[in-house]
Structure formats: structure tokens, C-alpha cells
Design a protein around this motif. Structure first.
Motif, PDB file in Angstrom:
ATOM      1  N   LEU A   1       0.645  -1.217   0.205  1.00  0.00           N
ATOM      2  CA  LEU A   1      -0.081  -0.103  -0.020  1.00  0.00           C
ATOM      3  C   LEU A   1       0.633   1.275  -0.106  1.00  0.00           C
ATOM      4  O   LEU A   1       0.344   2.340  -0.291  1.00  0.00           O
ATOM      5  CB  LEU A   1      -0.932  -0.033   0.917  1.00  0.00           C
ATOM      6  CG  LEU A   1      -2.115  -0.984   1.146  1.00  0.00           C
ATOM      7  CD1 LEU A   1      -2.944  -0.890   2.422  1.00  0.00           C
ATOM      8  CD2 LEU A   1      -2.994  -0.559   0.082  1.00  0.00           C
ATOM      9  N   HIS A   2       2.176   1.253   0.510  1.00  0.00           N
ATOM     10  CA  HIS A   2       3.096   2.376   0.625  1.00  0.00           C
ATOM     11  C   HIS A   2       4.194   2.294  -0.281  1.00  0.00           C
ATOM     12  O   HIS A   2       5.074   3.128  -0.052  1.00  0.00           O
ATOM     13  CB  HIS A   2       3.322   2.499   2.291  1.00  0.00           C
ATOM     14  CG  HIS A   2       2.039   2.725   3.131  1.00  0.00           C
ATOM     15  ND1 HIS A   2       1.283   3.746   3.038  1.00  0.00           N
ATOM     16  CD2 HIS A   2       1.486   1.820   4.007  1.00  0.00           C
ATOM     17  CE1 HIS A   2       0.465   3.709   4.151  1.00  0.00           C
ATOM     18  NE2 HIS A   2       0.447   2.516   4.313  1.00  0.00           N
ATOM     19  N   CYS A   3       4.329   1.606  -1.156  1.00  0.00           N
ATOM     20  CA  CYS A   3       5.614   1.082  -2.017  1.00  0.00           C
ATOM     21  C   CYS A   3       5.044   2.058  -3.170  1.00  0.00           C
ATOM     22  O   CYS A   3       4.526   1.562  -4.176  1.00  0.00           O
ATOM     23  CB  CYS A   3       5.500  -0.183  -2.041  1.00  0.00           C
ATOM     24  SG  CYS A   3       7.120  -0.351  -2.984  1.00  0.00           S
ATOM     25  N   CYS A   4       5.699   3.105  -3.375  1.00  0.00           N
ATOM     26  CA  CYS A   4       5.866   3.790  -4.513  1.00  0.00           C
ATOM     27  C   CYS A   4       4.893   3.789  -5.556  1.00  0.00           C
ATOM     28  O   CYS A   4       4.618   3.185  -6.341  1.00  0.00           O
ATOM     29  CB  CYS A   4       6.914   3.075  -5.546  1.00  0.00           C
ATOM     30  SG  CYS A   4       8.511   2.931  -4.663  1.00  0.00           S
TER      31      CYS A   4
ATOM     32  N   GLU B   1       9.617   8.851  -1.996  1.00  0.00           N
ATOM     33  CA  GLU B   1       9.429   7.165  -2.341  1.00  0.00           C
ATOM     34  C   GLU B   1      10.606   6.413  -2.613  1.00  0.00           C
ATOM     35  O   GLU B   1      10.537   5.311  -2.238  1.00  0.00           O
ATOM     36  CB  GLU B   1       8.254   7.331  -3.619  1.00  0.00           C
ATOM     37  CG  GLU B   1       7.019   7.971  -2.944  1.00  0.00           C
ATOM     38  CD  GLU B   1       5.971   7.756  -4.158  1.00  0.00           C
ATOM     39  OE1 GLU B   1       4.790   7.276  -4.121  1.00  0.00           O
ATOM     40  OE2 GLU B   1       6.212   8.241  -5.251  1.00  0.00           O
ATOM     41  N   LEU B   2      11.464   7.182  -3.258  1.00  0.00           N
ATOM     42  CA  LEU B   2      12.853   6.342  -3.571  1.00  0.00           C
ATOM     43  C   LEU B   2      13.240   6.041  -2.224  1.00  0.00           C
ATOM     44  O   LEU B   2      13.834   4.862  -1.996  1.00  0.00           O
ATOM     45  CB  LEU B   2      13.512   7.179  -4.332  1.00  0.00           C
ATOM     46  CG  LEU B   2      13.009   7.396  -5.774  1.00  0.00           C
ATOM     47  CD1 LEU B   2      14.095   8.080  -6.545  1.00  0.00           C
ATOM     48  CD2 LEU B   2      13.061   5.967  -6.398  1.00  0.00           C
ATOM     49  N   GLU B   3      13.179   6.932  -1.191  1.00  0.00           N
ATOM     50  CA  GLU B   3      13.939   6.387   0.326  1.00  0.00           C
ATOM     51  C   GLU B   3      13.032   5.602   0.901  1.00  0.00           C
ATOM     52  O   GLU B   3      13.563   4.573   1.430  1.00  0.00           O
ATOM     53  CB  GLU B   3      13.915   7.800   0.841  1.00  0.00           C
ATOM     54  CG  GLU B   3      14.666   7.660   2.155  1.00  0.00           C
ATOM     55  CD  GLU B   3      14.626   9.155   3.046  1.00  0.00           C
ATOM     56  OE1 GLU B   3      14.461   8.979   4.203  1.00  0.00           O
ATOM     57  OE2 GLU B   3      15.041  10.177   2.324  1.00  0.00           O
ATOM     58  N   ASP B   4      11.760   5.565   0.818  1.00  0.00           N
ATOM     59  CA  ASP B   4      10.937   4.536   1.203  1.00  0.00           C
ATOM     60  C   ASP B   4      11.116   3.295   0.679  1.00  0.00           C
ATOM     61  O   ASP B   4      11.149   2.181   1.272  1.00  0.00           O
ATOM     62  CB  ASP B   4       9.435   5.053   1.281  1.00  0.00           C
ATOM     63  CG  ASP B   4       9.056   6.340   2.001  1.00  0.00           C
ATOM     64  OD1 ASP B   4       9.667   6.460   3.011  1.00  0.00           O
ATOM     65  OD2 ASP B   4       7.835   6.760   1.887  1.00  0.00           O
ATOM     66  N   ALA B   5      11.119   3.088  -0.637  1.00  0.00           N
ATOM     67  CA  ALA B   5      11.622   2.007  -1.241  1.00  0.00           C
ATOM     68  C   ALA B   5      12.854   1.231  -0.974  1.00  0.00           C
ATOM     69  O   ALA B   5      12.777   0.097  -0.766  1.00  0.00           O
ATOM     70  CB  ALA B   5      11.861   2.260  -2.755  1.00  0.00           C
ATOM     71  N   GLN B   6      13.841   2.202  -0.458  1.00  0.00           N
ATOM     72  CA  GLN B   6      15.012   1.389  -0.092  1.00  0.00           C
ATOM     73  C   GLN B   6      14.757   0.736   1.368  1.00  0.00           C
ATOM     74  O   GLN B   6      15.310  -0.192   1.933  1.00  0.00           O
ATOM     75  CB  GLN B   6      16.093   2.401   0.278  1.00  0.00           C
ATOM     76  CG  GLN B   6      16.682   2.677  -1.106  1.00  0.00           C
ATOM     77  CD  GLN B   6      17.793   3.993  -1.031  1.00  0.00           C
ATOM     78  OE1 GLN B   6      17.577   4.796  -0.131  1.00  0.00           O
ATOM     79  NE2 GLN B   6      18.544   4.159  -2.019  1.00  0.00           N
TER      80      GLN B   6
ATOM     81  N   ARG C   1       6.638  -3.017  -8.337  1.00  0.00           N
ATOM     82  CA  ARG C   1       6.803  -1.460  -8.206  1.00  0.00           C
ATOM     83  C   ARG C   1       8.234  -1.307  -8.132  1.00  0.00           C
ATOM     84  O   ARG C   1       8.754  -0.435  -8.317  1.00  0.00           O
ATOM     85  CB  ARG C   1       5.679  -1.120  -7.190  1.00  0.00           C
ATOM     86  CG  ARG C   1       4.389  -0.905  -7.394  1.00  0.00           C
ATOM     87  CD  ARG C   1       3.621  -0.454  -6.261  1.00  0.00           C
ATOM     88  NE  ARG C   1       2.223  -0.235  -6.565  1.00  0.00           N
ATOM     89  CZ  ARG C   1       1.266  -0.374  -5.753  1.00  0.00           C
ATOM     90  NH1 ARG C   1       1.484  -0.423  -4.727  1.00  0.00           N
ATOM     91  NH2 ARG C   1       0.032  -0.361  -6.204  1.00  0.00           N
ATOM     92  N   LEU C   2       8.790  -2.175  -7.025  1.00  0.00           N
ATOM     93  CA  LEU C   2      10.198  -1.998  -6.718  1.00  0.00           C
ATOM     94  C   LEU C   2      10.924  -2.277  -8.120  1.00  0.00           C
ATOM     95  O   LEU C   2      12.031  -1.572  -7.939  1.00  0.00           O
ATOM     96  CB  LEU C   2      10.620  -3.113  -5.533  1.00  0.00           C
ATOM     97  CG  LEU C   2       9.977  -2.532  -3.995  1.00  0.00           C
ATOM     98  CD1 LEU C   2      10.280  -3.724  -3.206  1.00  0.00           C
ATOM     99  CD2 LEU C   2      10.707  -1.294  -3.695  1.00  0.00           C
ATOM    100  N   GLU C   3      10.803  -3.319  -8.673  1.00  0.00           N
ATOM    101  CA  GLU C   3      11.803  -3.633 -10.025  1.00  0.00           C
ATOM    102  C   GLU C   3      11.493  -2.591 -10.845  1.00  0.00           C
ATOM    103  O   GLU C   3      12.543  -2.110 -11.530  1.00  0.00           O
ATOM    104  CB  GLU C   3      11.236  -4.884 -10.394  1.00  0.00           C
ATOM    105  CG  GLU C   3      11.569  -6.222  -9.552  1.00  0.00           C
ATOM    106  CD  GLU C   3      11.128  -7.402 -10.181  1.00  0.00           C
ATOM    107  OE1 GLU C   3      10.206  -7.691 -10.958  1.00  0.00           O
ATOM    108  OE2 GLU C   3      11.832  -8.598  -9.843  1.00  0.00           O
ATOM    109  N   ALA C   4      10.141  -1.942 -10.987  1.00  0.00           N
ATOM    110  CA  ALA C   4       9.994  -0.861 -11.914  1.00  0.00           C
ATOM    111  C   ALA C   4      11.122   0.698 -11.244  1.00  0.00           C
ATOM    112  O   ALA C   4      11.630   1.124 -12.446  1.00  0.00           O
ATOM    113  CB  ALA C   4       8.572  -0.309 -11.974  1.00  0.00           C
ATOM    114  N   LEU C   5      11.450   0.605 -10.107  1.00  0.00           N
ATOM    115  CA  LEU C   5      12.157   1.713  -9.752  1.00  0.00           C
ATOM    116  C   LEU C   5      13.731   1.290 -10.019  1.00  0.00           C
ATOM    117  O   LEU C   5      14.556   2.309  -9.866  1.00  0.00           O
ATOM    118  CB  LEU C   5      12.146   1.724  -8.349  1.00  0.00           C
ATOM    119  CG  LEU C   5      10.955   2.472  -7.715  1.00  0.00           C
ATOM    120  CD1 LEU C   5      10.768   2.405  -6.289  1.00  0.00           C
ATOM    121  CD2 LEU C   5      10.831   3.937  -8.272  1.00  0.00           C
TER     122      LEU C   5
END
Length: 103
Positions: A27-30, A39-44, A80-84
């Protein structure tokens, strides 16, 4: 924090709890396109959390016992993470996503 998660779930993580964690992370991932710097920081942070959880005892078994809803949430989060991992210029950003996609 991720190191604390690794200690808490050293022996194992219950499938229901892992499922809830995956659903919240999803829910909170990018969610915006393009992602903001925050959001990039949150992804990490999400990746660090997932890595810590994946070190739990019996993690493979726990993953097999996840509900279909939780597996779907995990897959969406990983997508979503892979898209980043690729920016607009085609450069690969290293979040370490490929190493944690066990579900």
C-alpha cells in the motif's frame, strides 16, 4: 527498523503476520509515477525490511503458507520495486530487489 525485525523473527514469522506486513508495504510502496525522492527513500526502507524478514527461520515454508491475497500484494510490491530499478535513462538502480523475490 530492519535489524530489529531480523531479531524479532529469528526463529520464524507467522504466515498471517507476514501477509499483513506485505499488504501494508504494498500500500505504501511507490504509488506515484514518477516516484518522488521520498518514495525512492521509502523503497530502500521497504527492501531493507523485506531482506530482514527473509532471514527469518522457516521463511520458505512461511511463504508457501501465505494466502492468495498476500501473495498478490507481495507480487505487486515487487513489481513496483523492480520498476524503480530502471530510471528514465535506462540506468539500473540497485535496490537489491532481485535477491529478495522469493515469494
Amino acid at each position: 527498523p530492519a535489524p530489529l525485525m531480523a531479531q524479532i523473527f529469528k526463529v520464524e514469522i507467522p504466515p498471517a503476520l507476514l501477509g499483513e506486513i506485505l499488504e501494508v508495504l504494498n500500500l505504501h510502496c511507490c504509488t506515484s509515477n514518477p516516484p518522488s525522492p521520498l518514495e525512492l527513500e521509502d523503497a530502500q526502507k521497504v527492501v531493507k525490511t523485506l531482506r530482514a524478514i527473509s532471514e527469518a527461520g522457516r521463511f520458505s515454508l512461511t511463504c508457501k503458507l501465505l494466502s492468495a491475497k498476500s501473495k498478490n500484494a507481495a507480487n505487486l510490491c515487487f513489481d513496483r520495486l523492480e520498476a524503480l530499478c530502471e530510471d528514465e535513462g535506462g540506468h539500473t538502480l540497485d535496490f537489491g530487489v532481485q535477491g529478495i523475490k522469493e515469494i
